[in-house]
Design a protein around this motif. Sequence first.
Motif, PDB file in Angstrom:
ATOM      1  N   VAL A   1      -8.284   9.298  19.820  1.00 63.29           N
ATOM      2  CA  VAL A   1      -7.788   8.042  19.132  1.00 63.29           C
ATOM      3  C   VAL A   1      -8.313   7.869  17.775  1.00 63.29           C
ATOM      4  O   VAL A   1      -7.340   7.444  16.970  1.00 63.29           O
ATOM      5  CB  VAL A   1      -8.318   7.027  19.968  1.00 63.29           C
ATOM      6  N   TYR A   2      -9.389   8.174  17.427  1.00 58.23           N
ATOM      7  CA  TYR A   2     -10.009   8.499  16.010  1.00 58.23           C
ATOM      8  C   TYR A   2      -8.948   9.495  15.071  1.00 58.23           C
ATOM      9  O   TYR A   2      -8.698   8.959  13.998  1.00 58.23           O
ATOM     10  CB  TYR A   2     -11.358   8.910  15.872  1.00 58.23           C
ATOM     11  N   ALA A   3      -8.607  10.405  15.527  1.00 59.92           N
ATOM     12  CA  ALA A   3      -7.737  11.153  14.805  1.00 59.92           C
ATOM     13  C   ALA A   3      -6.364  10.609  14.318  1.00 59.92           C
ATOM     14  O   ALA A   3      -5.800  10.573  13.387  1.00 59.92           O
ATOM     15  CB  ALA A   3      -7.444  12.675  15.577  1.00 59.92           C
ATOM     16  N   LYS A   4      -5.874   9.669  15.570  1.00 60.83           N
ATOM     17  CA  LYS A   4      -4.640   9.013  15.113  1.00 60.83           C
ATOM     18  C   LYS A   4      -4.793   7.764  14.114  1.00 60.83           C
ATOM     19  O   LYS A   4      -4.015   7.784  13.155  1.00 60.83           O
ATOM     20  CB  LYS A   4      -4.034   8.511  16.429  1.00 60.83           C
ATOM     21  N   ARG A   5      -5.940   7.388  14.509  1.00 62.31           N
ATOM     22  CA  ARG A   5      -6.232   6.373  13.472  1.00 62.31           C
ATOM     23  C   ARG A   5      -6.483   6.707  11.946  1.00 62.31           C
ATOM     24  O   ARG A   5      -6.147   6.253  11.047  1.00 62.31           O
ATOM     25  CB  ARG A   5      -7.353   5.330  14.031  1.00 62.31           C
ATOM     26  N   TYR A   6      -7.127   8.023  11.931  1.00 60.50           N
ATOM     27  CA  TYR A   6      -6.951   8.443  10.603  1.00 60.50           C
ATOM     28  C   TYR A   6      -5.963   9.188  10.022  1.00 60.50           C
ATOM     29  O   TYR A   6      -5.686   8.625   8.798  1.00 60.50           O
ATOM     30  CB  TYR A   6      -8.066   9.944  10.758  1.00 60.50           C
ATOM     31  N   GLU A   7      -4.918   9.411  10.648  1.00 60.79           N
ATOM     32  CA  GLU A   7      -3.590  10.092  10.197  1.00 60.79           C
ATOM     33  C   GLU A   7      -3.061   8.407   9.805  1.00 60.79           C
ATOM     34  O   GLU A   7      -2.281   8.326   8.744  1.00 60.79           O
ATOM     35  CB  GLU A   7      -2.821  10.601  11.164  1.00 60.79           C
ATOM     36  N   ASP A   8      -2.867   7.554  10.696  1.00 62.37           N
ATOM     37  CA  ASP A   8      -2.010   6.385  10.485  1.00 62.37           C
ATOM     38  C   ASP A   8      -2.819   5.676   9.124  1.00 62.37           C
ATOM     39  O   ASP A   8      -2.013   5.002   8.286  1.00 62.37           O
ATOM     40  CB  ASP A   8      -2.523   5.131  11.640  1.00 62.37           C
ATOM     41  N   GLY A   9      -4.161   5.881   8.830  1.00 61.11           N
ATOM     42  CA  GLY A   9      -4.820   4.911   7.783  1.00 61.11           C
ATOM     43  C   GLY A   9      -4.426   5.760   6.499  1.00 61.11           C
ATOM     44  O   GLY A   9      -4.193   5.266   5.480  1.00 61.11           O
ATOM     45  N   LYS A  10      -4.347   7.097   6.566  1.00 62.06           N
ATOM     46  CA  LYS A  10      -3.728   7.829   5.374  1.00 62.06           C
ATOM     47  C   LYS A  10      -2.652   7.429   5.048  1.00 62.06           C
ATOM     48  O   LYS A  10      -2.194   7.259   3.734  1.00 62.06           O
ATOM     49  CB  LYS A  10      -3.833   9.377   5.688  1.00 62.06           C
ATOM     50  N   ARG A  11      -1.625   7.369   6.060  1.00 62.49           N
ATOM     51  CA  ARG A  11      -0.163   6.811   5.525  1.00 62.49           C
ATOM     52  C   ARG A  11      -0.284   5.608   4.978  1.00 62.49           C
ATOM     53  O   ARG A  11       0.347   4.974   4.025  1.00 62.49           O
ATOM     54  CB  ARG A  11       0.872   6.843   6.695  1.00 62.49           C
ATOM     55  N   PHE A  12      -1.222   4.537   5.597  1.00 61.43           N
ATOM     56  CA  PHE A  12      -1.073   3.320   5.137  1.00 61.43           C
ATOM     57  C   PHE A  12      -1.450   3.173   3.903  1.00 61.43           C
ATOM     58  O   PHE A  12      -0.948   2.301   3.053  1.00 61.43           O
ATOM     59  CB  PHE A  12      -1.857   2.265   6.253  1.00 61.43           C
ATOM     60  N   LEU A  13      -2.830   3.831   3.407  1.00 63.18           N
ATOM     61  CA  LEU A  13      -3.418   3.743   2.181  1.00 63.18           C
ATOM     62  C   LEU A  13      -2.323   4.470   1.136  1.00 63.18           C
ATOM     63  O   LEU A  13      -2.481   4.086   0.209  1.00 63.18           O
ATOM     64  CB  LEU A  13      -4.778   4.482   2.221  1.00 63.18           C
ATOM     65  N   SER A  14      -1.538   5.352   1.726  1.00 65.74           N
ATOM     66  CA  SER A  14      -0.674   5.899   0.736  1.00 65.74           C
ATOM     67  C   SER A  14       0.354   4.764   0.084  1.00 65.74           C
ATOM     68  O   SER A  14       0.893   5.199  -1.312  1.00 65.74           O
ATOM     69  CB  SER A  14       0.091   7.012   1.230  1.00 65.74           C
ATOM     70  N   SER A  15       0.519   3.845   0.718  1.00 64.11           N
ATOM     71  CA  SER A  15       1.368   2.821   0.063  1.00 64.11           C
ATOM     72  C   SER A  15       0.547   1.617  -0.784  1.00 64.11           C
ATOM     73  O   SER A  15       1.154   0.582  -1.045  1.00 64.11           O
ATOM     74  CB  SER A  15       2.135   2.196   1.034  1.00 64.11           C
ATOM     75  N   ALA A  16      -0.899   1.824  -1.010  1.00 65.35           N
ATOM     76  CA  ALA A  16      -1.473   0.850  -1.565  1.00 65.35           C
ATOM     77  C   ALA A  16      -1.690   0.839  -3.041  1.00 65.35           C
ATOM     78  O   ALA A  16      -2.388   0.184  -3.619  1.00 65.35           O
ATOM     79  CB  ALA A  16      -2.646   0.550  -0.754  1.00 65.35           C
ATOM     80  N   ASN A  17      -0.580   1.682  -3.578  1.00 63.47           N
ATOM     81  CA  ASN A  17      -0.909   2.055  -5.143  1.00 63.47           C
ATOM     82  C   ASN A  17      -0.602   0.783  -5.691  1.00 63.47           C
ATOM     83  O   ASN A  17       0.422   0.110  -5.499  1.00 63.47           O
ATOM     84  CB  ASN A  17      -0.252   3.180  -5.562  1.00 63.47           C
ATOM     85  N   PRO A  18      -1.615   0.267  -6.747  1.00 63.84           N
ATOM     86  CA  PRO A  18      -1.425  -0.750  -7.732  1.00 63.84           C
ATOM     87  C   PRO A  18      -0.052  -0.408  -8.380  1.00 63.84           C
ATOM     88  O   PRO A  18       0.156   0.450  -8.581  1.00 63.84           O
ATOM     89  CB  PRO A  18      -2.423  -0.934  -8.234  1.00 63.84           C
ATOM     90  N   PRO A  19       0.564  -1.779  -8.916  1.00 64.34           N
ATOM     91  CA  PRO A  19       1.558  -1.595 -10.055  1.00 64.34           C
ATOM     92  C   PRO A  19       0.994  -1.063 -11.008  1.00 64.34           C
ATOM     93  O   PRO A  19      -0.035  -1.157 -11.571  1.00 64.34           O
ATOM     94  CB  PRO A  19       1.990  -2.965 -10.141  1.00 64.34           C
ATOM     95  N   PRO A  20       1.552  -0.562 -11.970  1.00 66.92           N
ATOM     96  CA  PRO A  20       1.353   0.233 -13.339  1.00 66.92           C
ATOM     97  C   PRO A  20       0.506  -1.267 -14.250  1.00 66.92           C
ATOM     98  O   PRO A  20       1.097  -2.153 -13.906  1.00 66.92           O
ATOM     99  CB  PRO A  20       2.469   0.390 -14.241  1.00 66.92           C
ATOM    100  N   SER A  21      -0.616  -0.719 -14.800  1.00 68.41           N
ATOM    101  CA  SER A  21      -1.549  -1.609 -15.306  1.00 68.41           C
ATOM    102  C   SER A  21      -1.004  -2.063 -16.724  1.00 68.41           C
ATOM    103  O   SER A  21      -1.647  -3.019 -17.338  1.00 68.41           O
ATOM    104  CB  SER A  21      -3.014  -1.087 -15.527  1.00 68.41           C
ATOM    105  N   GLY A  22      -0.045  -1.317 -17.255  1.00 67.44           N
ATOM    106  CA  GLY A  22       0.670  -1.584 -18.492  1.00 67.44           C
ATOM    107  C   GLY A  22      -0.341  -2.076 -19.535  1.00 67.44           C
ATOM    108  O   GLY A  22      -0.378  -3.190 -20.208  1.00 67.44           O
TER     109      GLY A  22
END
Length: 862
Positions: free
Chosen positions: A841-862
Amino acid sequence: MAVSAPLKDGPVRPAPPGDRAAVAARPPGEVRIELPRYSVPAALELERELGIGHVLAQVLVRRGLADPDDARAFLAAADRHDPSELAGIDRAVATIRRRIDTGARITVHGDYDVDGVCATAIMIRALRELGANVDWFIPGRVEDGYGLSAATVHRLAQRGTNLIVTVDCAITAVEEVAIARAAGVDVVVCDHHAPRADGALPDCPIVHPALCGYPCPDLCGAGVAYKLAQALGAGTAEQDLELVALATVADLVALRGENRRLVREGLRELSVTTRPGLRALMSVAKADPGSLDTGTLGFRLAPRINAAGRMRRADVGLELLLCSDPVRAKAIARELDELNSNRRAVEQRILWEAEAQVAQLESQRPRMAYVLAGEDWHPGVVGIVASRIVERHHRPALLIALDGASGSDIATGSGRSIPGFDLLRALHAVAEHLQRYGGHRAAAGMTLAPGELPALSEAFEAHAARVLTAEQLLPVERVDAVVSGHELGLDLAEQLEALEPCGMSNPSPRLLVAGARFADVRTMGEGRHARFTVISGGIRAHAVAFGCDGRPVDRLKEPHDATFKLERNTYNGAVEPRLVLRRAQRCAPAPISRLTAGERDGGYLAAVLSELEAGLTDGVSEPPAIAQVRRNSPIDGISSHLSRPEPTAARRTVLDRRGHSPLAVLTDARASGMQVLAVCADVPRRLDGLAERVGGFTLGSYAELERRPRLADRFEQLVALDPPAGPEGQALLHRGDGYAQLAWGPSELRFAEQMHELEYGLRASLVALYRSLRERGRATGEELERLLRGEGPHGRSVQLAGRLIRVLAELGLVSLDRDLPTLAIASTTPTALERSPSFRVYAKRYEDGKRFLSSANPPPSG
């Protein structure tokens, strides 16, 4: 840093500053940066309705322009009122026209400052165009004194004047107007100053915006003359808008209402003026006509005109404004420039002597106000020096010029004040020691017999001690908006130009950079100034500090709350943003509260056992609500989850501040007056970085909120310092009423990824714990706690320790005796970690979280 205005549970007031003497003795330079609270809903409405950014919206709301229509009107600066709205102006017009028609001599009586000179020029040009027989009289500062005097009335009557039109003076000249009328001389008073304390007014036609019910009561003297010229039908009035703008800025009247339009239009006219005198003045002042602003008027053009009235006679400045010959105009402008240089030298000498007197007075006892006097102090310069003393010491000050060489029985003085201290009222209180005086709340002039100086000093200081509070003696820097490093660019500088013209009652916006770091300091201007770099939210911005002796702050390595002016700086044809430091104070934040105790009663080890016993170690026994969110929320990017929450569950308004400095977002959230909860990936580690720079809020982790979601309900503002590592965290940001601000950037994303790996990427932690335990065989009490905590200042969280024990126990590698408590090796046989249901369960949450966080990049700060 103080945050003002009431919270829901009552008003928040600064701590008592101690007795008045202690406050009076505070060192120069100490300041309180005050961040007024503001309405977040109002600011968001302005952003939507006006299409402006958050920083400008903050400024407008804090300046009382929360209504979109009011804000739109202010930014448009289009107020326009007909002169007929000045009650009684028709009587003044009739009096002047009657004298014009009879060919009588009309004398325009002005004043010796920029406002008075400009007003005189406006009225002379109008009367000349109308065919009047007109001349002028501007009193000498030393020989005649301020305003319309009886001696001047007799002199003008003797030379044949039939009508005196005063501009920028004479509202208090009740007796003098009576003398003029008795001599057969008509008078029209055009003024904007305060009338006498007894309410008496001159018995003649009066044009005065505050007394005549005009919609803009803040017109300067030149503005009043302009309105009278309009009412007379003079075509020169509109041509003289450039003079109205110059006088309005120089006289420090409020830049609101119609004054904003007059200055804005006047600046445009001045940039293309063909008037020889003004073009020559801009040339000697090195003022680029294409980039004029209120700073140019107030600090380059006005001082040179003022220098004539201060050092000689103001007629020189008036001649320049009326001059039509370019060659003569250049000569006059050079003369004014030389007078201004002489004025600066005299000013510096008097300032040194005045500062020496201040030091001597303070060595005797702390003072609430200063009365300073010196022989051979130039009466035309003491007002400027009084301003310098007030700026440095934040005390009301009167500076008196004594003429010791001539043994004169008249001393001339000038005073300046601080916010909250009415200088004119103070002079009313000590009037028995003065011969003449006049002015307003912030500045005034006076004459007195030299023998009255000791009594005046005692009475003035006593009055100040009665009316001033301890808090008023500490200068306050009032912030207009909180900014983040990436906002400090040309785009914001250009947005803020919508507030122009800036000046009195509408100062240039003061922008707060919370927890700023200063670096790369270099001196400039022979060591008097400094250029440096400001670091906020990982962004570096160029800044300068003037008059700081090359040191913008005393302790460079410490974080500071600092206020700046942001401007467009043009150099060698290039335009770049530049910050100008106003004030800086070392961060001294309020404490940060913890959402929960974290280790509960009984300490770390008891908390771990409680987690295991309750079955709350996340991932294995998920609360049903969290499990439902997990099943219904496909991991298709965190931005879509946060911006389009489920309609039935989402009540908070999500504000995307990603890429901003988290310190700025937290500071801005606190200024809303709402209760603030900052949510992060790991509380102990975040506390280390935040505690020295910002405070006054509650800090909690996503893990804490997942176990007890209702903890967030009492907070109207949630600030997500780090991104959530899954849809359960995302759902928590929408829970409750109020606002959720996303405040992470690249560094916070990396931190969240590291914490997620530490909490759920268990393989390395399991191996380390098992090896350490196998070396001992068993561990109990304090030894067990040290073993579970692991290395480092923060060690393992309670939740992580619980996960490790659960996995090892499921694999049969350890046994736990909760009663002792003791953890012992149960087997040394190698086994696959994947045999543990919890590990999977923890391993799955780890992989799920990695993918979830990979989409959390902020927009360019310009």
